[in-house]
Design a protein around this motif. Structure first.
Motif, PDB file in Angstrom:
ATOM      1  N   PHE A  20       0.841  -1.186   0.000  1.00  0.00           N
ATOM      2  CA  PHE A  20       0.000   0.000   0.000  1.00  0.00           C
ATOM      3  C   PHE A  20       0.880   1.241   0.000  1.00  0.00           C
ATOM      4  CE2 PHE A  20      -4.585  -0.517   1.043  1.00  0.00           C
ATOM      5  CZ  PHE A  20      -4.648  -1.882   0.838  1.00  0.00           C
ATOM      6  N   VAL A  21       0.562   2.183  -0.889  1.00  0.00           N
ATOM      7  CA  VAL A  21       1.239   3.480  -0.912  1.00  0.00           C
ATOM      8  C   VAL A  21       0.160   4.550  -0.981  1.00  0.00           C
ATOM      9  CG1 VAL A  21       2.813   4.998  -2.187  1.00  0.00           C
ATOM     10  CG2 VAL A  21       3.299   2.543  -2.050  1.00  0.00           C
ATOM     11  N   THR A  22       0.350   5.606  -0.217  1.00  0.00           N
ATOM     12  CA  THR A  22      -0.548   6.753  -0.241  1.00  0.00           C
ATOM     13  C   THR A  22       0.221   7.927  -0.815  1.00  0.00           C
ATOM     14  OG1 THR A  22      -1.730   5.934   1.698  1.00  0.00           O
ATOM     15  CG2 THR A  22      -2.003   8.261   1.167  1.00  0.00           C
ATOM     16  N   LEU A  23      -0.304   8.516  -1.885  1.00  0.00           N
ATOM     17  CA  LEU A  23       0.304   9.666  -2.552  1.00  0.00           C
ATOM     18  C   LEU A  23      -0.550  10.890  -2.250  1.00  0.00           C
ATOM     19  CD1 LEU A  23       2.274  10.978  -4.580  1.00  0.00           C
ATOM     20  CD2 LEU A  23       0.751  10.163  -6.416  1.00  0.00           C
ATOM     21  N   VAL A  24       0.052  11.895  -1.612  1.00  0.00           N
ATOM     22  CA  VAL A  24      -0.673  13.091  -1.188  1.00  0.00           C
ATOM     23  C   VAL A  24      -0.192  14.284  -2.004  1.00  0.00           C
ATOM     24  CG1 VAL A  24      -1.268  14.590   0.762  1.00  0.00           C
ATOM     25  CG2 VAL A  24      -0.854  12.135   1.139  1.00  0.00           C
ATOM     26  N   GLY A  25      -1.108  14.887  -2.770  1.00  0.00           N
ATOM     27  CA  GLY A  25      -0.765  15.993  -3.652  1.00  0.00           C
ATOM     28  C   GLY A  25      -1.103  17.366  -3.108  1.00  0.00           C
ATOM     29  N   ASN A  26      -1.094  17.531  -1.802  1.00  0.00           N
ATOM     30  CA  ASN A  26      -1.363  18.834  -1.199  1.00  0.00           C
ATOM     31  C   ASN A  26      -0.039  19.561  -0.999  1.00  0.00           C
ATOM     32  OD1 ASN A  26      -2.023  20.999   0.627  1.00  0.00           O
ATOM     33  ND2 ASN A  26      -3.895  19.906   1.125  1.00  0.00           N
ATOM     34  N   PRO A  27       0.068  20.820  -1.411  1.00  0.00           N
ATOM     35  CA  PRO A  27       1.330  21.544  -1.225  1.00  0.00           C
ATOM     36  C   PRO A  27       1.654  21.899   0.225  1.00  0.00           C
ATOM     37  CG  PRO A  27      -0.285  22.927  -2.367  1.00  0.00           C
ATOM     38  CD  PRO A  27      -0.907  21.585  -2.181  1.00  0.00           C
ATOM     39  N   ARG A  28       0.690  21.715   1.131  1.00  0.00           N
ATOM     40  CA  ARG A  28       0.926  22.008   2.550  1.00  0.00           C
ATOM     41  C   ARG A  28       1.235  20.743   3.328  1.00  0.00           C
ATOM     42  NH1 ARG A  28      -4.344  24.976   3.143  1.00  0.00           N
ATOM     43  NH2 ARG A  28      -4.076  26.497   1.519  1.00  0.00           N
ATOM     44  N   ALA A  29       2.311  20.752   4.083  1.00  0.00           N
ATOM     45  CA  ALA A  29       2.652  19.617   4.951  1.00  0.00           C
ATOM     46  C   ALA A  29       1.615  19.516   6.069  1.00  0.00           C
ATOM     47  CB  ALA A  29       4.048  19.816   5.535  1.00  0.00           C
ATOM     48  N   GLY A  30       1.347  18.303   6.510  1.00  0.00           N
ATOM     49  CA  GLY A  30       0.419  18.095   7.617  1.00  0.00           C
ATOM     50  C   GLY A  30      -1.014  18.464   7.280  1.00  0.00           C
ATOM     51  N   SER A  31      -1.400  18.294   6.040  1.00  0.00           N
ATOM     52  CA  SER A  31      -2.712  18.742   5.568  1.00  0.00           C
ATOM     53  C   SER A  31      -3.848  17.802   5.970  1.00  0.00           C
ATOM     54  CB  SER A  31      -2.685  18.849   4.044  1.00  0.00           C
ATOM     55  OG  SER A  31      -2.518  17.553   3.477  1.00  0.00           O
ATOM     56  N   ARG A  32      -5.060  18.320   5.883  1.00  0.00           N
ATOM     57  CA  ARG A  32      -6.247  17.486   6.073  1.00  0.00           C
ATOM     58  C   ARG A  32      -6.318  16.428   4.976  1.00  0.00           C
ATOM     59  NH1 ARG A  32     -10.290  22.443   6.749  1.00  0.00           N
ATOM     60  NH2 ARG A  32      -9.104  22.902   4.897  1.00  0.00           N
ATOM     61  N   THR A  33      -5.833  16.763   3.803  1.00  0.00           N
ATOM     62  CA  THR A  33      -5.813  15.805   2.701  1.00  0.00           C
ATOM     63  C   THR A  33      -5.008  14.571   3.095  1.00  0.00           C
ATOM     64  OG1 THR A  33      -5.967  17.607   1.105  1.00  0.00           O
ATOM     65  CG2 THR A  33      -5.241  15.466   0.271  1.00  0.00           C
ATOM     66  N   ARG A  34      -3.859  14.785   3.704  1.00  0.00           N
ATOM     67  CA  ARG A  34      -3.041  13.649   4.139  1.00  0.00           C
ATOM     68  C   ARG A  34      -3.768  12.837   5.207  1.00  0.00           C
ATOM     69  NH1 ARG A  34       3.327  12.955   5.567  1.00  0.00           N
ATOM     70  NH2 ARG A  34       3.086  10.902   6.519  1.00  0.00           N
ATOM     71  N   THR A  35      -4.396  13.521   6.142  1.00  0.00           N
ATOM     72  CA  THR A  35      -5.135  12.827   7.196  1.00  0.00           C
ATOM     73  C   THR A  35      -6.215  11.941   6.596  1.00  0.00           C
ATOM     74  OG1 THR A  35      -4.707  14.617   8.756  1.00  0.00           O
ATOM     75  CG2 THR A  35      -6.573  13.167   9.253  1.00  0.00           C
ATOM     76  N   VAL A  36      -6.996  12.485   5.665  1.00  0.00           N
ATOM     77  CA  VAL A  36      -8.068  11.727   5.020  1.00  0.00           C
ATOM     78  C   VAL A  36      -7.489  10.575   4.202  1.00  0.00           C
ATOM     79  CG1 VAL A  36      -9.951  11.840   3.331  1.00  0.00           C
ATOM     80  CG2 VAL A  36      -9.682  13.670   5.014  1.00  0.00           C
ATOM     81  N   ALA A  37      -6.421  10.836   3.463  1.00  0.00           N
ATOM     82  CA  ALA A  37      -5.818   9.806   2.614  1.00  0.00           C
ATOM     83  C   ALA A  37      -5.282   8.634   3.431  1.00  0.00           C
ATOM     84  CB  ALA A  37      -4.699  10.413   1.775  1.00  0.00           C
ATOM     85  N   GLU A  38      -4.599   8.932   4.517  1.00  0.00           N
ATOM     86  CA  GLU A  38      -4.072   7.852   5.359  1.00  0.00           C
ATOM     87  C   GLU A  38      -5.208   7.049   5.988  1.00  0.00           C
ATOM     88  OE1 GLU A  38       0.237   8.906   7.013  1.00  0.00           O
ATOM     89  OE2 GLU A  38      -1.283  10.360   7.646  1.00  0.00           O
ATOM     90  N   ALA A  39      -6.260   7.731   6.401  1.00  0.00           N
ATOM     91  CA  ALA A  39      -7.412   7.029   6.981  1.00  0.00           C
ATOM     92  C   ALA A  39      -8.104   6.171   5.921  1.00  0.00           C
ATOM     93  CB  ALA A  39      -8.385   8.031   7.594  1.00  0.00           C
ATOM     94  N   ALA A  40      -8.178   6.654   4.693  1.00  0.00           N
ATOM     95  CA  ALA A  40      -8.787   5.874   3.606  1.00  0.00           C
ATOM     96  C   ALA A  40      -7.959   4.629   3.313  1.00  0.00           C
ATOM     97  CB  ALA A  40      -8.926   6.730   2.349  1.00  0.00           C
TER      98      ALA A  40
END
Length: 190
Positions: A20-40
């Motif tokens: 499993f790999v999660t790729l996060v394309g948000n330019p901000r570190a520690g983003s809500r996008t990353r939180t949602v992606a990791e939970a998904a």
């Protein structure tokens, strides 16, 4: 829904669980996008018997290197991780009714067919429900173009749904897990 696992890395039917790999394309570190992606990724992984969080490629740290004229070790490692994934969660915030340019710049570095054999799960985090189709109309096609198998539906998460994320992810994961498990069971990446 959960697919039984008999030992580390194998399901009851003997098929490998996969990386499993999660790729996060948000330019901000520690983003809500990353939180949602990791939970998904965790919600899907848990249901198919994947133990562990998997790898995370957060493009916020790689942004300055993506358009640099010379090679970057960090970008090359990230490209290898993404291209080698059995299951790839690709997440972005919605920018101008699509995914970020940062994510596009990274995906453009992958050669054609680089995701052949990968099951990719597109995910967009958005502020307005009018952008909900962007996950299917914009992010899915680029993943398919790169060769990925992309189960339906992609995940569109409104910022207002983040407090209820477990419920939102549970419903979505229940819908896509049979497709992900089927792809892994068929040895898509084997």
């Amino acid at each position: 829904m959960s697919i039984p696992v008999t030992d580390r890395g194998r399901r009851e039917d003997g098929a490998p669980v996969g990386s499993f790999v999660t790729l996060v394309g948000n330019p901000r570190a520690g983003s809500r996008t990353r939180t949602v992606a990791e939970a998904a990724a965790e919600a899907v992984g848990r249901r198919i018997g994947h133990d562990g969080p998997g790898e995370v490629v957060d493009l916020a740290a790689l942004g300055p290197h993506l358009l640099a004229p010379g090679p970057s070790a960090g970008v090359e490692v990230a490209l290898e991780l993404v291209a080698g994934a059995d299951v790839l969660v690709v997440a972005s915030p919605t920018y101008k009714a699509s995914y970020t340019g940062l994510l596009k710049a990274f995906l453009d570095r992958l050669p054609g067919g680089a995701l052949t054999g990968t099951t990719a799960l597109p995910l967009l985090v958005m502020g307005d429900p009018r952008h909900a189709l962007a996950v299917e109309l914009h992010l899915r096609p680029v993943l398919v173009e790169l060769g990925a198998h992309v189960p339906t539906p992609g995940l569109a998460v409104l910022e207002a749904q983040i407090p209820d994320l477990d419920e939102v992810l549970g419903r979505w994961a229940d819908r896509v897990v049979p497709q992900v498990a089927g792809a892994l069971g068929e040895g898509v990446r084997a």
